[in-house]
Design a protein around this motif. Structure first.
Motif, PDB file in Angstrom:
ATOM      1  N   GLN A   2       0.814  -1.193   0.000  1.00 58.87           N
ATOM      2  CA  GLN A   2       0.000   0.000   0.000  1.00 58.87           C
ATOM      3  C   GLN A   2       0.855   1.252   0.000  1.00 58.87           C
ATOM      4  O   GLN A   2       1.966   1.279   0.514  1.00 58.87           O
ATOM      5  CB  GLN A   2      -0.916   0.016   1.238  1.00 58.87           C
ATOM      6  CG  GLN A   2      -1.936  -1.120   1.257  1.00 58.87           C
ATOM      7  CD  GLN A   2      -2.824  -1.045   2.482  1.00 58.87           C
ATOM      8  OE1 GLN A   2      -2.464  -0.425   3.486  1.00 58.87           O
ATOM      9  NE2 GLN A   2      -3.995  -1.659   2.410  1.00 58.87           N
ATOM     10  N   CYS A   3       0.300   2.305  -0.601  1.00 57.11           N
ATOM     11  CA  CYS A   3       0.974   3.609  -0.644  1.00 57.11           C
ATOM     12  C   CYS A   3      -0.016   4.657  -0.145  1.00 57.11           C
ATOM     13  O   CYS A   3      -1.139   4.762  -0.661  1.00 57.11           O
ATOM     14  CB  CYS A   3       1.408   3.925  -2.066  1.00 57.11           C
ATOM     15  SG  CYS A   3       1.884   5.646  -2.330  1.00 57.11           S
ATOM     16  N   THR A   4       0.380   5.421   0.864  1.00 57.08           N
ATOM     17  CA  THR A   4      -0.476   6.477   1.408  1.00 57.08           C
ATOM     18  C   THR A   4      -0.019   7.823   0.862  1.00 57.08           C
ATOM     19  O   THR A   4       1.170   8.156   0.912  1.00 57.08           O
ATOM     20  CB  THR A   4      -0.412   6.491   2.949  1.00 57.08           C
ATOM     21  OG1 THR A   4      -0.842   5.228   3.451  1.00 57.08           O
ATOM     22  CG2 THR A   4      -1.308   7.588   3.506  1.00 57.08           C
ATOM     23  N   SER A  60       6.205   7.149   1.965  1.00 53.48           N
ATOM     24  CA  SER A  60       6.859   6.154   2.827  1.00 53.48           C
ATOM     25  C   SER A  60       6.285   4.759   2.609  1.00 53.48           C
ATOM     26  O   SER A  60       5.197   4.440   3.076  1.00 53.48           O
ATOM     27  CB  SER A  60       6.700   6.550   4.297  1.00 53.48           C
ATOM     28  OG  SER A  60       5.341   6.715   4.615  1.00 53.48           O
ATOM     29  N   PHE A  61       6.985   3.938   1.839  1.00 54.57           N
ATOM     30  CA  PHE A  61       6.682   2.522   1.702  1.00 54.57           C
ATOM     31  C   PHE A  61       7.881   1.866   1.042  1.00 54.57           C
ATOM     32  O   PHE A  61       8.789   2.521   0.561  1.00 54.57           O
ATOM     33  CB  PHE A  61       5.411   2.285   0.864  1.00 54.57           C
ATOM     34  CG  PHE A  61       5.558   2.681  -0.569  1.00 54.57           C
ATOM     35  CD1 PHE A  61       5.965   1.778  -1.526  1.00 54.57           C
ATOM     36  CD2 PHE A  61       5.309   3.984  -0.962  1.00 54.57           C
ATOM     37  CE1 PHE A  61       6.125   2.152  -2.852  1.00 54.57           C
ATOM     38  CE2 PHE A  61       5.470   4.370  -2.287  1.00 54.57           C
ATOM     39  CZ  PHE A  61       5.875   3.449  -3.224  1.00 54.57           C
ATOM     40  N   SER A  62       7.882   0.565   1.024  1.00 56.96           N
ATOM     41  CA  SER A  62       8.988  -0.150   0.394  1.00 56.96           C
ATOM     42  C   SER A  62       8.423  -1.146  -0.607  1.00 56.96           C
ATOM     43  O   SER A  62       7.263  -1.534  -0.525  1.00 56.96           O
ATOM     44  CB  SER A  62       9.835  -0.877   1.444  1.00 56.96           C
ATOM     45  OG  SER A  62       9.047  -1.815   2.155  1.00 56.96           O
ATOM     46  N   GLY A  63       9.275  -1.545  -1.552  1.00 55.61           N
ATOM     47  CA  GLY A  63       8.838  -2.511  -2.562  1.00 55.61           C
ATOM     48  C   GLY A  63       8.660  -1.850  -3.908  1.00 55.61           C
ATOM     49  O   GLY A  63       8.736  -0.626  -4.047  1.00 55.61           O
ATOM     50  N   LEU A  88      -3.427   3.853  -1.826  1.00 49.96           N
ATOM     51  CA  LEU A  88      -3.431   3.187  -3.127  1.00 49.96           C
ATOM     52  C   LEU A  88      -2.791   1.820  -2.973  1.00 49.96           C
ATOM     53  O   LEU A  88      -1.766   1.679  -2.300  1.00 49.96           O
ATOM     54  CB  LEU A  88      -2.651   4.002  -4.166  1.00 49.96           C
ATOM     55  CG  LEU A  88      -3.386   5.140  -4.887  1.00 49.96           C
ATOM     56  CD1 LEU A  88      -3.813   6.221  -3.919  1.00 49.96           C
ATOM     57  CD2 LEU A  88      -2.496   5.744  -5.972  1.00 49.96           C
ATOM     58  N   GLU A  89      -3.409   0.845  -3.616  1.00 48.62           N
ATOM     59  CA  GLU A  89      -2.893  -0.524  -3.526  1.00 48.62           C
ATOM     60  C   GLU A  89      -3.022  -1.195  -4.888  1.00 48.62           C
ATOM     61  O   GLU A  89      -4.029  -1.026  -5.584  1.00 48.62           O
ATOM     62  CB  GLU A  89      -3.675  -1.306  -2.469  1.00 48.62           C
ATOM     63  CG  GLU A  89      -3.208  -2.736  -2.286  1.00 48.62           C
ATOM     64  CD  GLU A  89      -3.999  -3.477  -1.223  1.00 48.62           C
ATOM     65  OE1 GLU A  89      -3.766  -4.688  -1.052  1.00 48.62           O
ATOM     66  OE2 GLU A  89      -4.851  -2.851  -0.558  1.00 48.62           O
TER      67      GLU A  89
END
Length: 378
Positions: A2-4, A60-63, A88-89
């Motif tokens: 997920q991405c915020t 802030s996310f990884s991948g 968003l996913e």
């Protein structure tokens, strides 16, 4: 994964990318945008094959994950999202959007395998230029770009780059605008390229030019030009030349000169041209020693209009006709309070220049040209 991201940030991204998406295309995939999650960054990519853009925002996310979705639907959904953060996913070939205020939706997407790769600009040359100066050059030239696709080179803007000077020129045969700025650009050889008007106008629309010290990197090879900073990459296919020798169109011998208050002239032309022919927008100008008379006679509607302005004029009495729209367009671009006009005959080009009271106020060398309209016997 997920991405915020805040709705305003996401909307800003899609607003910058969406205009590049073609309205119609034989390739269905070009109706999509590519959304990429790349280790702490979200990217949105759009292309019409001639123009490509990547806009990005740190989050802030990884991948790593990516998908393409219909650009129009994605734009409309993001526009209507509630204010605040959304998540968003990407799940297989589905984009899931969830607002923290209760709204959620799913958009079926497709694999990115068929989506065109962002062009790779090979080693050519590169330099940096201040955004404010780039914007000025674009505005002062782009208005004169031709719409006639039979002469494709005139449908772009000629950009000249030298070690200590750069400038842009455009003409459609009826008018011309050019602006040159001194500076240090570090190129080893003088070079020119014909750049798409669409790319340059979109560039100045989406970049913040409020900070006069902000710069953008420019990189060019034989096929492409790339504009980039830490948030945006815009790549455009160059238009094939050669560009006509525009300097031959600029008359050197102009014995008749006039110095005019720009706003007074603009307002007078605007008023008088209300009654002008709707196809030609013809206005007649009569220059005498201390005055300029602007007039219109329209037999189709039985109307006429006149206005007299004070001018500082040197030369014999001169009668010349102009397309009022073209004349007003140039005056709206010139920012100085006075303009200088140079003329010769009724059928030779008229030159317009911004007039500077102090030479140190001049930041660029600007020349505007307008071809006169033939004066018919009344």
């Amino acid at each position: 994964m997920q991405c915020t991201i805040n709705k305003s940030e996401l909307y800003d991204l899609i607003q910058k990318a969406y205009p590049v998406v073609p309205m119609k295309s034989s390739l269905q995939i070009l109706s999509n945008v590519k959304i990429s999650f790349l280790n702490g960054k979200i990217e949105i990519t759009a292309t019409d094959l001639d123009h490509s853009i990547i806009v990005s925002f740190l989050t802030s996310f990884s991948g790593n994950k990516e998908i393409t979705v219909n650009a129009k639907k994605f734009f409309e959904i993001v526009r209507e999202l509630p204010e605040g953060d959304s998540v968003l996913e990407i799940n297989e070939n589905v984009l899931i959007i969830k607002s923290k205020k209760g709204f959620s939706c799913k958009i079926a997407g497709t694999s990115t395998n068929d989506f065109p790769e962002f062009p790779v600009v090979e080693e050519g040359y590169s330099f940096e230029i201040e955004l404010s100066l780039l914007k000025e050059m674009i505005i002062k030239s782009s208005f004169a770009v031709s719409k006639d696709e039979s002469r494709i080179c005139l449908c772009g803007i000629l950009w000249s780059i030298e070690h200590n000077k750069t400038g842009m020129v455009a003409t459609d045969g009826h008018r011309l605008g050019c602006s040159f700025i001194e500076g240090t650009y570090g190129v080893k050889e003088n070079s020119t390229m014909i750049v798409s008007q669409k790319t340059l106008l979109h560039l100045i629309r989406i970049l913040d030019t409020a900070d006069h010290n902000s710069k953008i990197s420019v990189k060019k090879d034989e096929k492409y030009v790339l504009f980039s900073n830490d948030k945006i990459k815009i790549c455009s296919k160059l238009i094939e030349g050669p560009y006509p020798d525009y300097e031959k169109a600029i008359p050197k011998d102009n014995p008749k000169t006039a110095l005019i208050d720009k706003n007074s002239l603009l307002e007078a032309v605007k008023r008088v041209s209300v009654l002008s022919n709707q196809k030609t927008h013809f206005v007649k100008c009569i220059f005498t020693n201390e005055s300029l008379e602007i007039s219109v006679l329209n037999r189709d509607i039985g109307g006429e209009a006149h206005e007299v302005l004070p001018v500082s004029y040197s030369g014999e009495t001169h009668i010349i006709g102009f397309n009022a729209l073209y004349l007003m367009e140039i005056m709206n671009i010139i920012k100085q309070p006075k303009i200088k006009m140079e003329m010769n005959t009724q059928i030779s080009a008229c030159l317009l220049f911004p007039h500077y009271e102090k030479e140190e106020d001049k930041k660029s060398e600007d020349t505007f040209l307008i071809m006169p309209l033939r004066i018919m016997e009344e």
